[in-house]
Every structure is written in structure tokens, then in C-alpha cells.
Design an enzyme around this catalytic site. Structure first.
Site, PDB file in Angstrom:
ATOM      1  N   SER A   7       0.851  -1.180   0.000  1.00  0.00           N
ATOM      2  CA  SER A   7       0.000   0.000   0.000  1.00  0.00           C
ATOM      3  C   SER A   7       0.883   1.225   0.000  1.00  0.00           C
ATOM      4  O   SER A   7       1.977   1.214   0.555  1.00  0.00           O
ATOM      5  CB  SER A   7      -0.930  -0.013   1.198  1.00  0.00           C
ATOM      6  OG  SER A   7      -0.163  -0.056   2.353  1.00  0.00           O
ATOM      7  N   LYS A   8       0.403   2.267  -0.658  1.00  0.00           N
ATOM      8  CA  LYS A   8       1.298   3.404  -0.827  1.00  0.00           C
ATOM      9  C   LYS A   8       0.862   4.648  -0.090  1.00  0.00           C
ATOM     10  O   LYS A   8       1.566   5.616  -0.049  1.00  0.00           O
ATOM     11  CB  LYS A   8       1.507   3.698  -2.303  1.00  0.00           C
ATOM     12  CG  LYS A   8       0.273   4.116  -3.051  1.00  0.00           C
ATOM     13  CD  LYS A   8       0.643   4.471  -4.488  1.00  0.00           C
ATOM     14  CE  LYS A   8      -0.588   4.872  -5.252  1.00  0.00           C
ATOM     15  NZ  LYS A   8      -0.327   5.156  -6.638  1.00  0.00           N
ATOM     16  N   ARG A   9      -0.308   4.610   0.469  1.00  0.00           N
ATOM     17  CA  ARG A   9      -0.749   5.835   1.152  1.00  0.00           C
ATOM     18  C   ARG A   9      -1.031   5.544   2.618  1.00  0.00           C
ATOM     19  O   ARG A   9      -1.230   4.413   2.998  1.00  0.00           O
ATOM     20  CB  ARG A   9      -2.016   6.369   0.501  1.00  0.00           C
ATOM     21  CG  ARG A   9      -1.741   6.779  -0.923  1.00  0.00           C
ATOM     22  CD  ARG A   9      -2.863   7.564  -1.520  1.00  0.00           C
ATOM     23  NE  ARG A   9      -2.524   7.812  -2.910  1.00  0.00           N
ATOM     24  CZ  ARG A   9      -3.008   7.126  -3.934  1.00  0.00           C
ATOM     25  NH1 ARG A   9      -3.862   6.148  -3.720  1.00  0.00           N
ATOM     26  NH2 ARG A   9      -2.642   7.400  -5.165  1.00  0.00           N
TER      27      ARG A   9
END
Ligand code: GLU
Length: 514
Positions: A275-277
Site C-alpha cells: 500500500s502506498k498511502r
């Protein structure tokens, strides 16, 4: 207006899709300034860069900042800094300019309006006056009936006169794409082959929002075309709307670029998409996926490049160490692969060690300097240059050099009496060993390796100690650490005065009344 693109004009002849790696490619990295540059984005930028360099084409940086609500102040600068640190220099972009600018989407709104109008005039898009409230209601009803949420088409076929009147009265509206209701669309991805969907499964997506700003589906496509992009490398999160993009290209009558949706990254466990956020700032364990966090943790850009290059591409089944120039030679989009890759931080450590060991001593000293400074330790290039050979084989990250070689620059450590008595020795044996070492150094007058080593070995024998026992006590006294770079060379870097002072201090600690 925007200047003429290097490719054909907006509605000109089809742009030949470059698939032979010998014809110059124009690639672009198109981040949204909504967060920091993470390794997923960096990998896309790397492949774009490699493709352009290898084919003597151009690599563009385009800032996709039309989603004003999600903008994060400073994000564009942060992302540019990260790309520069990685060595991924762009040929055209918001800062360096270029023939098809502006390269920031918020400065191109007029272009998107014109293109939305082209679609409207061609019957491929329409003004939609539905209010957010009405749309929410429609969605609710669809949910109740367990239907997929989509626009119900109320404004799709309004009479032209009504549309004109409502527009003339200034009524708020969006522009939607008129997605065909029948038939299928086939979108071809270089790695995945043809993907065919029923058009009926697609929505009438919004192209221009009521604030007049475009969404990705319009802005990115128009820009790719006007900027003469031959290869679109992007995240596979765009696969669901990929057929829509093909339909939009068709509606404009444009030939498509080569589309490449890159493999996804999985969490280190191999389970779940990276996941990037938000919570994705770090993943499983303390490691970060943000490029500049890796810099701060002491990873070299060479290692990060090497690591991400292999998360979706390989030359063969055994070559794994590459520099950026070597990747430019070796890369080919034909060897990209679509299988998900788990983020593997031990691989990053491995590559970091390898690339640290290929640096010259001068270069290593130069790279170490900010890490000592961050730890509050004043150093000079000359001192670090002398320490570089002592740590080069021993560190996995630049940061670790501070842990193992901080003692060169600080004097504020005071070994405990217990630390000065290694296993198998008594306090008085430790004390005697240090006194003999002190005498040896004083009588030799310097720290020349061979005479000093021979002398210390003799002293150990005389005291009926193993040489290793004497060296252990001496190491703690001089470095404050049980593990250090090679002791005698370290003592030479410290110099006689400091070494003598530290041995005396340790003797003092051992003779303190308990
Ligand atoms: N701005 C888009 C994003 O950050 C770019 C996607 C693309 O490369 O087309 O996801």
C-alpha cells in the site's frame, strides 16, 4: 496555446507506435503531487528512463496536478528531489521546459477544454447537468438493487436545444464520455496481451469536472498524444479503465501508444498489495517504501536502482548486479514481466553492500559525511578518507558506519568496568593488560603496525593471556565497543595521543574502588 508537438498534431495522421527498441522512444513519468515518491513510482520512472536512454529518445516529467483536493504542498519538489537523487534525469519537464510544454497539467486546462469540445462535437461526449445529490440517489438505488454503480444516462440524449439553453444560462455541468452501449473493446497491453471487455460494463466516465478541470482519463491521454509519447508505462491500477482509454483514443481517431501496465508490488510477506498511502508509509517491519527515507537510512541510489530494476524485469536468470549505465545497455521492455513482485528488503541490503564495496575510498568518504553530521559528529573529508578502508567491507548501510566508527569522532564514551573485563579475565588481569599495552605504545613512540602487533603479542604471552584477550580489552578501552573495525589500523587513525588517553581512562575505570 501549446506549441506544436514533436509528434503529429492533435488530429493529424496516426502516430506510429514504436515497438522496435531501435527507434527513439518518448516516455514520460507522470506523478501526481499527492504524496512522496515511493519505490513503485521510482520503478516506473526508471523503466521510462531506461527505455528513452537506450533508444536515444526522450524521457519527460509531467506533473499531473488537476486533482486539486489531493495536492500536497511540497510533494512535487520532494518527488523531483528523489528522482534526481536516483540519477533519473529528465529531458523535458516543468523545470527544464521543452518543446511541448507546459509540463504541469494545471497550466494546460485550455487544451483539455478544447479536446473535450472536440469529443462533444463528434458526438463522443456530452454535457451532464445532474447534481451530486441526484447522483448519490441513483447510486443508492443501484446499491439496493445490487447493481454496479454507474451513471444512469439521464443527460446522455438531451435535445440539443435544451443543452444549449442550459449551458447558456450558466448551469453547472460536467462533460461525460459517451461510452458505446454495445459491442466490445479490446485493449492490448504489451505484457498481458489483448484484454477484451463488454462496452456495457463500462461507465459514462466524467472527463471534465464541474470546476472545469479534467480528470486523468482526459488529461493524461491528451497529453500523451500531444507530447508525442510512444510508450505509456504505468501502474496496473489503470488496467480496469484501460479499455476506456482505448475508446477515447478511438474517439479522437488517434493511433495508440504501446501500453505497458507494470507488475504490482506485494508486501514483504508476499501477501497483499504494497500500500502506498497512509498506513503504507512503512510496510511490514520498520522499512519505508519512500525513496528519500531509504536515502536517510543509508542506502545508495545505485543499490535502490539495482533493486527496483529487478522487481519486474530481468536480463536472464542469473545476472543481478547492474549499474544505471549497465541497465541502459541491458534493458528491454520485452523482458519486463507481469508477475507480482514481493518487496524484499534483504535484497536491498545485499545490493547496498555490493555497491558500497565498489565505491572508491574518496567517494565512500564523501557519501559517509552527511551521516556523521546527522549524528552530530564533526568530520573532515581527510579523516573519513582514512576510515573508509576500515569500514567498507563491514557496513550494509552508510548509516551503520556511524555505529561502528563513531568512536573516531567522539570521546564521550566511558566503558563500564564490567565491559572492560572480557570473559575469562579478572579486573586485575584486564588492568595489567592495559598497562602493558600503554607501556608498549609509549616505548615504541608510534603505532606502526608490525612492531606494535609483535610487541603486544609478546606482552600477552608474558601475562599468560591469549593475544585475543589482550586485544579485546584494548578494543573496549580505545573504541568503547566489543566489535570495531580492525583495531591497530583504527588506533593509527586515532593517533598516539588519543589512544594513550583512552587507555589511561580505562585503567582509571578499572582501578576505581568498587
Ligand atoms: N498521475 C498518474 C498517477 O500518479 C499517472 C499514471 C500514468 O502514468 O499514466 O497514477
Amino acid at each position: 496555446m501549446n506549441p506544436a508537438p514533436p509528434g503529429p498534431p492533435a488530429n493529424g495522421p496516426a502516430l506510429p507506435a514504436s515497438n522496435a527498441s531501435t527507434s527513439p522512444a518518448r516516455s514520460r513519468f507522470a506523478p501526481s503531487p499527492t504524496g512522496r515518491l515511493h519505490i513503485g513510482g521510482a520503478r516506473t520512472a526508471l523503466y521510462d528512463f531506461l527505455l528513452a536512454r537506450q533508444t536515444q529518445g526522450q524521457f519527460l516529467l509531467r506533473i499531473e496536478d488537476t486533482d486539486r483536493k489531493r495536492l500536497v504542498p511540497g510533494a512535487e519538489e520532494e518527488q523531483r528531489e528523489a528522482l534526481e537523487w536516483l540519477g533519473l534525469a529528465w529531458d523535458e519537464g516543468p523545470d527544464v521546459g521543452g518543446p511541448v510544454g507546459p509540463y504541469r497539467q494545471s497550466e494546460r486546462t485550455q487544451i483539455y477544454h478544447e479536446h473535450a469540445q472536440l469529443l462533444v462535437r463528434g458526438g463522443n461526449a456530452y454535457a451532464c447537468f445532474c447534481t451530486p445529490d441526484r447522483l448519490a440517489q441513483v447510486r443508492q438505488e443501484q446499491q439496493k438493487k445490487k447493481l454496479p454503480p454507474r451513471y444512469d444516462g439521464r443527460c446522455r440524449d438531451l435535445p440539443a436545444a435544451e443543452v444549449h439553453a442550459r449551458l447558456a444560462s450558466g448551469e453547472g455541468h460536467v462533460i461525460r464520455f459517451r461510452t458505446p452501449r454495445e459491442g466490445t473493446t479490446t485493449a492490448v497491453d504489451l505484457l498481458r496481451g489483448p484484454i477484451t471487455v463488454e462496452n456495457a460494463s463500462l461507465d459514462d466516465y466524467i472527463l471534465l469536472k464541474s470546476d472545469g478541470l479534467p480528470v486523468y482519463h482526459l488529461a493524461a491521454l491528451v497529453d500523451d498524444r500531444l507530447m508525442g509519447i510512444t510508450h505509456v508505462l504505468r501502474s496496473s491500477e489503470w488496467l480496469p479503465t484501460f479499455p476506456l482509454h482505448v475508446l477515447i483514443y478511438q474517439a479522437f481517431g488517434w493511433e495508440q501508444p504501446v501500453w505497458v501496465h507494470l507488475s504490482i508490488f506485494l508486501n514483504p510477506s508476499g501477501k497483499g498489495k504494497m500500500s502506498k498511502r497512509g498506513a503504507g508509509e512503512t510496510v511490514a517491519g520498520a522499512m519505508s517504501i519512500q525513496v528519500l527515507d531509504l536515502r536517510a537510512a543509508g542506502y545508495l541510489p545505485e543499490a535502490v536502482i539495482n533493486w527496483i530494476a529487478l522487481m519486474g524485469w530481468s536480463l536472464d536468470d542469473h545476472t543481478e548486479v547492474f549499474t544505471l549505465p549497465e541497465l541502459v545497455q541491458a534493458f528491454s521492455i520485452g523482458r519486463l514481466n507481469a508477475s507480482p513482485a514481493a518487496v524484499n528488503y534483504s535484497k536491498l541490503d545485499h545490493f547496498n553492500g555490493i555497491h558500497i564495496r565498489t565505491l572508491s575510498f574518496d567517494e565512500l568518504a564523501h557519501r559517509l559525511s552527511p551521516f556523521f553530521a546527522a549524528a552530530g559528529l564533526g568530520t573532515s573529508q581527510d579523516q573519513l578518507r582514512r576510515i573508509a578502508p576500515l569500514v567498507q567491507e563491514r557496513i550494509r548501510t552508510l548509516e551503520e558506519a556511524v555505529e561502528i566508527a563513531g568512536f573516531f569522532f567522539r570521546d564521550d564514551f566511558t566503558p563500564t568496568p564490567a565491559a572492560l573485563v572480557p570473559k575469562g579475565l579478572t579486573p586485575s588481569a584486564s588492568q595489567r593488560a592495559l598497562e602493558r599495552a600503554l607501556e608498549a605504545i609509549r616505548s615504541l613512540g608510534d603505532l606502526e603496525f608490525e612492531p606494535l602487533e609483535a610487541r603486544l603479542r609478546r606482552e600477552a604471552a608474558d601475562l599468560e593471556l591469549e593475544p585475543g584477550q589482550l586485544f579485546s580489552v584494548l578494543r573496549i578501552a580505545v573504541t568503547g565497543q566489543a566489535v570495531s573495525p580492525p583495531l591497530l589500523p583504527s588506533m593509527q587513525v586515532l593517533g598516539v595521543d588519543i589512544v594513550v588517553r583512552r587507555i589511561e581512562r580505562a585503567i582509571g575505570i578499572l582501578t576505581l574502588p568498587v
